[in-house]
Scaffold this motif. Structure first.
Motif, mmCIF file in Angstrom:
data_model
loop_
_atom_site.group_PDB
_atom_site.id
_atom_site.type_symbol
_atom_site.label_atom_id
_atom_site.label_comp_id
_atom_site.label_asym_id
_atom_site.label_seq_id
_atom_site.Cartn_x
_atom_site.Cartn_y
_atom_site.Cartn_z
ATOM 1 N N LYS A 33 0.783 -1.230 0.000
ATOM 2 C CA LYS A 33 0.000 0.000 0.000
ATOM 3 C C LYS A 33 0.817 1.283 0.000
ATOM 4 C CE LYS A 33 -3.665 -2.500 2.305
ATOM 5 N NZ LYS A 33 -4.494 -2.649 3.488
ATOM 6 N N ASP A 34 2.140 1.186 -0.049
ATOM 7 C CA ASP A 34 2.946 2.408 -0.116
ATOM 8 C C ASP A 34 4.238 2.153 -0.883
ATOM 9 O OD1 ASP A 34 5.358 2.044 1.756
ATOM 10 O OD2 ASP A 34 3.707 1.551 3.103
ATOM 11 N N GLY A 35 4.852 3.233 -1.307
ATOM 12 C CA GLY A 35 6.035 3.139 -2.139
ATOM 13 C C GLY A 35 7.241 2.525 -1.465
ATOM 14 N N ILE A 36 7.407 2.743 -0.177
ATOM 15 C CA ILE A 36 8.576 2.192 0.521
ATOM 16 C C ILE A 36 8.496 0.670 0.595
ATOM 17 C CG2 ILE A 36 9.799 2.104 2.730
ATOM 18 C CD1 ILE A 36 9.119 5.113 3.037
ATOM 19 N N ALA A 37 7.335 0.151 0.990
ATOM 20 C CA ALA A 37 7.160 -1.308 1.029
ATOM 21 C C ALA A 37 7.326 -1.903 -0.365
ATOM 22 C CB ALA A 37 5.790 -1.655 1.603
ATOM 23 N N ALA A 38 6.802 -1.208 -1.363
ATOM 24 C CA ALA A 38 6.906 -1.696 -2.740
ATOM 25 C C ALA A 38 8.356 -1.701 -3.215
ATOM 26 C CB ALA A 38 6.044 -0.842 -3.663
ATOM 27 N N GLU A 39 9.113 -0.658 -2.883
ATOM 28 C CA GLU A 39 10.513 -0.605 -3.311
ATOM 29 C C GLU A 39 11.305 -1.776 -2.737
ATOM 30 O OE1 GLU A 39 14.042 2.671 -3.703
ATOM 31 O OE2 GLU A 39 12.978 2.626 -1.792
ATOM 32 N N GLN A 40 11.048 -2.116 -1.489
ATOM 33 C CA GLN A 40 11.739 -3.245 -0.876
ATOM 34 C C GLN A 40 11.353 -4.555 -1.555
ATOM 35 O OE1 GLN A 40 10.617 -2.842 3.237
ATOM 36 N NE2 GLN A 40 12.035 -1.148 3.590
ATOM 37 N N LEU A 56 1.264 7.148 -5.007
ATOM 38 C CA LEU A 56 1.393 6.343 -3.791
ATOM 39 C C LEU A 56 2.026 7.172 -2.693
ATOM 40 C CD1 LEU A 56 2.958 3.246 -5.554
ATOM 41 C CD2 LEU A 56 0.691 3.281 -4.492
ATOM 42 N N PRO A 57 1.793 6.802 -1.432
ATOM 43 C CA PRO A 57 2.510 7.474 -0.348
ATOM 44 C C PRO A 57 4.011 7.173 -0.425
ATOM 45 C CG PRO A 57 0.628 6.227 0.504
ATOM 46 C CD PRO A 57 0.794 5.860 -0.946
ATOM 47 N N PHE A 58 4.817 8.160 -0.138
ATOM 48 C CA PHE A 58 6.278 8.080 0.015
ATOM 49 C C PHE A 58 7.067 8.055 -1.295
ATOM 50 C CE2 PHE A 58 4.486 5.778 3.769
ATOM 51 C CZ PHE A 58 4.575 6.839 4.646
ATOM 52 N N LEU A 59 6.780 7.138 -2.197
ATOM 53 C CA LEU A 59 7.486 7.053 -3.484
ATOM 54 C C LEU A 59 6.453 6.883 -4.582
ATOM 55 C CD1 LEU A 59 10.280 4.505 -2.461
ATOM 56 C CD2 LEU A 59 10.536 6.976 -2.708
ATOM 57 N N ASP A 60 6.660 7.537 -5.718
ATOM 58 C CA ASP A 60 5.657 7.419 -6.777
ATOM 59 C C ASP A 60 5.901 6.193 -7.658
ATOM 60 O OD1 ASP A 60 7.511 8.049 -8.784
ATOM 61 O OD2 ASP A 60 6.745 10.061 -9.104
ATOM 62 N N GLY A 61 4.869 5.861 -8.420
ATOM 63 C CA GLY A 61 4.907 4.660 -9.238
ATOM 64 C C GLY A 61 5.924 4.687 -10.366
ATOM 65 N N VAL A 62 6.175 5.854 -10.938
ATOM 66 C CA VAL A 62 7.164 5.923 -12.020
ATOM 67 C C VAL A 62 8.554 5.578 -11.488
ATOM 68 C CG1 VAL A 62 8.287 7.436 -13.693
ATOM 69 C CG2 VAL A 62 5.814 7.540 -13.403
ATOM 70 N N TYR A 63 8.875 6.085 -10.316
ATOM 71 C CA TYR A 63 10.157 5.746 -9.681
ATOM 72 C C TYR A 63 10.230 4.235 -9.442
ATOM 73 C CZ TYR A 63 13.661 5.146 -6.060
ATOM 74 O OH TYR A 63 14.736 4.697 -5.334
ATOM 75 N N LEU A 64 9.162 3.650 -8.921
ATOM 76 C CA LEU A 64 9.149 2.206 -8.654
ATOM 77 C C LEU A 64 9.299 1.404 -9.945
ATOM 78 C CD1 LEU A 64 6.313 2.132 -6.003
ATOM 79 C CD2 LEU A 64 8.757 1.780 -5.594
ATOM 80 N N LEU A 65 8.663 1.867 -10.995
ATOM 81 C CA LEU A 65 8.790 1.208 -12.295
ATOM 82 C C LEU A 65 10.247 1.226 -12.765
ATOM 83 C CD1 LEU A 65 7.538 -0.096 -14.817
ATOM 84 C CD2 LEU A 65 7.000 2.227 -15.612
ATOM 85 N N GLU A 66 10.898 2.357 -12.628
ATOM 86 C CA GLU A 66 12.310 2.465 -13.007
ATOM 87 C C GLU A 66 13.170 1.510 -12.180
ATOM 88 O OE1 GLU A 66 13.110 6.988 -14.409
ATOM 89 O OE2 GLU A 66 12.589 6.732 -12.300
#
Length: 123
Positions: A33-40, A56-66
């Protein structure tokens, strides 16, 4: 073993709907549910597809996609962007960064299922 879909969505109602649809279609769902958990999580293998919100909270989806596309295991994982952002520049940016498809909220559940199935079959 059922394929695992990584669902990255902060909205509780949309997340529950997507989880229901995905489980009905035969997928296991890992919901973040948030960018930090997703990044990990995206730094580790073990999922077959990603459904990704851009806001998303904390980090956006484009950053996560990259970040996902930098991972050896993440280069071929299908990514469906599911977001309220409907600007032409938002869509173009996500596709340039490696998204496989882009669906704008509100969405039709049958269209969502069909797009995900098509992505899974291609990969």
């Amino acid at each position: 073993m059922k394929p695992t879909v990584l669902l990255i969505e902060d909205d509780e109602l949309i997340g529950k709907l997507l989880q229901f649809i995905l489980q009905r279609e035969g997928y296991q769902v890992e919901w973040l549910k948030d960018g930090i958990a997703a990044e990990q999580r995206i730094a580790e293998p073990g999922f077959s597809a990603v459904i990704l919100d851009l806001m998303l909270p904390f980090l956006d989806g484009v950053y996560l996609l990259e970040q996902l596309r930098k991972q050896p295991h993440g280069q071929k994982v299908p990514v469906l962007i599911l977001t309220a952002k409907m600007g032409e520049s938002d869509i173009a940016s996500a596709l340039k960064k490696g998204a496989d498809d882009y669906l704008v909220k509100p969405f039709q559940p049958h269209e969502f299922s069909a797009r995900l199935k098509r992505l899974m079959e291609r990969r």
